[in-house]
Design an enzyme around this catalytic site. Structure first.
Site, PDB file in Angstrom:
ATOM      1  N   ASP A 314      31.907 -68.401  54.096  1.00 25.14           N
ATOM      2  CA  ASP A 314      32.701 -68.428  52.859  1.00 25.14           C
ATOM      3  C   ASP A 314      33.106 -69.868  52.547  1.00 25.14           C
ATOM      4  OD1 ASP A 314      34.019 -67.670  50.569  1.00 25.14           O
ATOM      5  OD2 ASP A 314      35.723 -66.740  51.583  1.00 25.14           O
ATOM      6  N   PHE A 332      42.788 -71.593  47.015  1.00 24.41           N
ATOM      7  CA  PHE A 332      42.389 -70.925  48.252  1.00 24.41           C
ATOM      8  C   PHE A 332      41.027 -71.459  48.702  1.00 24.41           C
ATOM      9  CE2 PHE A 332      45.114 -67.635  46.290  1.00 24.41           C
ATOM     10  CZ  PHE A 332      45.885 -67.249  47.371  1.00 24.41           C
TER      11      PHE A 332
HETATM   12 ZN    ZN Z   1      33.734 -66.301  48.838  1.00 20.04          ZN
END
Ligand code: ZN
Length: 438
Positions: A314, A332
Site C-alpha cells: 500500500d 494518510f
Molecule cells: Zn491503497
C-alpha cells in the site's frame, strides 16, 4: 517497460534458491537468457554469460507488490511512474500493481491503455493497472469493467474509498465474476470513521485523538464475505488490519469462499503505540491505522497459516506539505516500497516468527495466485524476474536516499537487517547493491 535491448545471459551462482511455487529451497545456480529462466541446477556453465556470485545470498522469484499508488496521472509531485517503479526496483520488487485512484482515476479502457503506454516508456519494473469499480470512484455507477479487463486491468478497486453501497458491491462481484477478476475492497464503514485519524483504543484515548474502531473494518469484511457467498464473485480484502478481520477470513476459508486478503508490512510490524512514542509524528498516520498489539499478533498468525495469502505495501507517497501539518490534518499513508523487505526480514524472519520460505511465498506466488498472473516463480521458461537478497546486510533507513519522491516513513533512522542487492526484470539487471541502474 523501458528496456535497453536484449539482455545478455546472466548466471546467478551458488545462492540459496527459495522458490515456494516449485517447492525449492536449496543451494543452486540460476541461468537467465533471452528474458526467461533458462536453467536451474548445479555447476551450470554458459558461454558469454555475466556471472553474479550469490554464495550466502537468497535468490528468489521477483517480488510482486499487488497494492501500490504511483500517483500518475495527476499528482506527479508526490510520485510518478518513473520514480515509483525505481523505488520498487530498489526494494526488490519486479512487478507492481497500480491502484486506480489517480487524478483522473483509471475508470475506462483509455485510461488503462494510457497507464500501460506510460509504463512502457518510463517504468523499470512491470506495471499492472487496476481499474476502478465505479465511475469516478464515486461508489454509485459501475465503471466499464469489461472494457478495462480487455485492455489489461488485472483487478478492480475503488481503493482509497470504501464501496459503501452494498448493492453496488453485489453488482461489481457478479460482473467481475464473468471475467474471473477479483474486486479489491478497501473495507471501512465510512460512518464509523468520520474525522478519525488513528486506531480507536488505549493510545487514542491517551493522546486525545479521534479513533477508528476495528469494527468499522470488520463490518465491511463481513458484508463482503456474505456477498461473495451470494454471488460467487472473488473478493480480495485490501490491507487487512484487525483481529476480527482475521477471524472472519477464517470462516470464509472454512467455507471455501472465493475470499482472499493481504496485509501490509506496516500493519504486520508496527502498533498504534508508535503514534505516542514518536510524539504525534504524522508519518505514523495511515489508513487503516496502525492497530493494537493483539491485532498485529493475529495478522502474523494468519500470515504464517496462509489465511492471509499476500503481503502488499500500500505504498502511499506524499509530499512534505501534506505531512508537515497537525496530526488531524495530515494525509494518510506511508512510502513503503523501499523498506518492506528489510522490515519484514528484521521483524518476522530473523526473529523466527515466520520461515523465510513462507515470507517469500506471500511476496511472490501468493499475489500471483490471487491475480491469476504467470509470475512469482523461477520455473524454467518463465519470465526472468529475480530478486537476490543479502539476509545479513545491515543498513539504516534513510528516506533522503529513497528513489520514491515520498519520504514519509516512520522508519527513518531505524537499523534493519536483510536487504535486496539485485533486482532483475525480464533478464535485465535494474538494481545492484541498492543502486537503480536504469
Ligand atoms: Zn491503497
Amino acid at each position: 517497460m523501458k528496456l535497453r535491448g536484449e539482455p545478455e545471459p546472466l548466471l546467478i551462482r551458488g545462492g540459496r534458491v527459495i522458490d515456494p511455487a516449485q517447492g525449492i529451497d536449496a543451494e543452486m545456480d540460476v541461468l537467465l537468457g533471452d528474458g526467461v529462466v533458462r536453467q536451474l541446477g548445479h555447476d551450470l556453465e554458459a558461454d558469454g554469460a555475466r556471472v553474479f556470485e550469490a554464495r550466502g545470498l537468497w535468490v528468489v522469484p521477483g517480488l510482486i507488490d499487488m497494492h501500490v499508488h504511483l500517483r500518475e496521472p495527476g499528482e506527479e509531485w508526490k510520485e510518478d511512474i518513473a520514480s515509483g517503479t525505481r523505488a520498487a526496483a530498489a526494494g526488490g520488487f519486479t512487478t507492481v500493481v497500480a491502484m486506480a485512484n489517480t487524478r483522473p482515476p483509471v475508470d475506462d479502457a483509455s485510461m488503462v491503455n494510457s497507464i500501460l503506454a506510460r509504463a512502457a516508456e518510463k517504468a523499470v519494473v512491470h506495471v499492472l493497472p487496476v481499474g476502478a469499480v465505479t465511475r469516478g470512484l464515486e461508489g454509485k455507477e459501475l465503471a466499464e469493467m469489461g472494457d478495462m479487463a480487455e485492455a489489461g486491468a488485472v483487478a478492480f478497486s475503488d481503493d482509497g474509498h470504501p464501496i459503501a453501497d452494498a448493492e453496488v458491491m453485489r453488482c461489481a462481484l457478479e460482473y467481475g465474476h464473468t471475467f474471473a477478476k477479483p474486486i479489491i475492497d478497501h473495507c471501512q464503514e465510512p460512518s464509523l470513521t468520520r474525522d478519525a485519524v488513528m486506531h480507536l483504543g488505549y493510545w487514542s484515548t491517551v493522546l486525545g485523538l479521534r479513533g477508528m474502531p476495528a469494527v468499522a473494518e470488520e463490518i465491511m469484511v463481513a458484508r463482503d464475505i456474505m456477498l461473495a457467498r451470494l454471488t460467487g464473485g472473488k473478493v480480495h480484502i485490501a490491507h487487512a488490519s484487525t483481529r476480527g478481520t482475521v477471524d472472519l477470513l477464517r470462516v470464509a476459508r472454512t467455507e471455501g469462499l472465493p475470499v482472499t486478503a493481504e496485509a501490509t508490512p506496516t500493519h504486520l510490524c508496527l502498533t498504534d503505540r508508535l503514534v505516542h512514542d514518536t510524539a504525534y509524528d504524522t508519518s505514523t498516520k495511515v489508513n487503516p491505522p496502525l492497530r493494537a498489539a493483539e491485532d498485529v499478533e493475529a495478522l502474523r498468525r494468519a500470515l504464517a497459516e496462509g489465511v492471509i495469502e499476500a503481503i502488499a505495501t500500500d505504498h502511499a507517497p506524499h509530499h512534505r506539505d501534506d505531512k508537515e501539518v497537525e496530526y488531524n490534518y495530515a494525509a494518510f499513508g506511508i512510502s513503503g516500497l523501499e523498506t518492506a523487505l528489510p522490515l519484514l526480514l528484521t521483524e518476522l524472519v530473523h526473529t523466527g516468527i515466520i520461515p523465510a520460505a513462507t515470507l517469500v511465498e506471500r511476496l511472490t506466488a501468493g499475489p500471483a495466485r490471487i491475480l491469476g498472473l504467470e509470475a512469482g516463480s523461477l520455473r524454467v521458461g518463465g519470465c526472468a524476474d529475480v530478486t537476490v537478497i543479502d539476509p545479513g546486510l545491515e543498513k539504516s533507513v534513510d528516506p533522503d536516499r529513497f528513489y520514491s519522491k515520498g519520504k514519509n516513513t516512520p522508519l527513518a533512522g531505524r537499523k534493519l537487517r536483510g536487504w535486496p542487492v539485485l533486482t532483475v526484470v525480464a533478464g535485465q539487471v535494474v538494481m545492484r547493491e541498492g543502486g537503480v541502474l536504469a
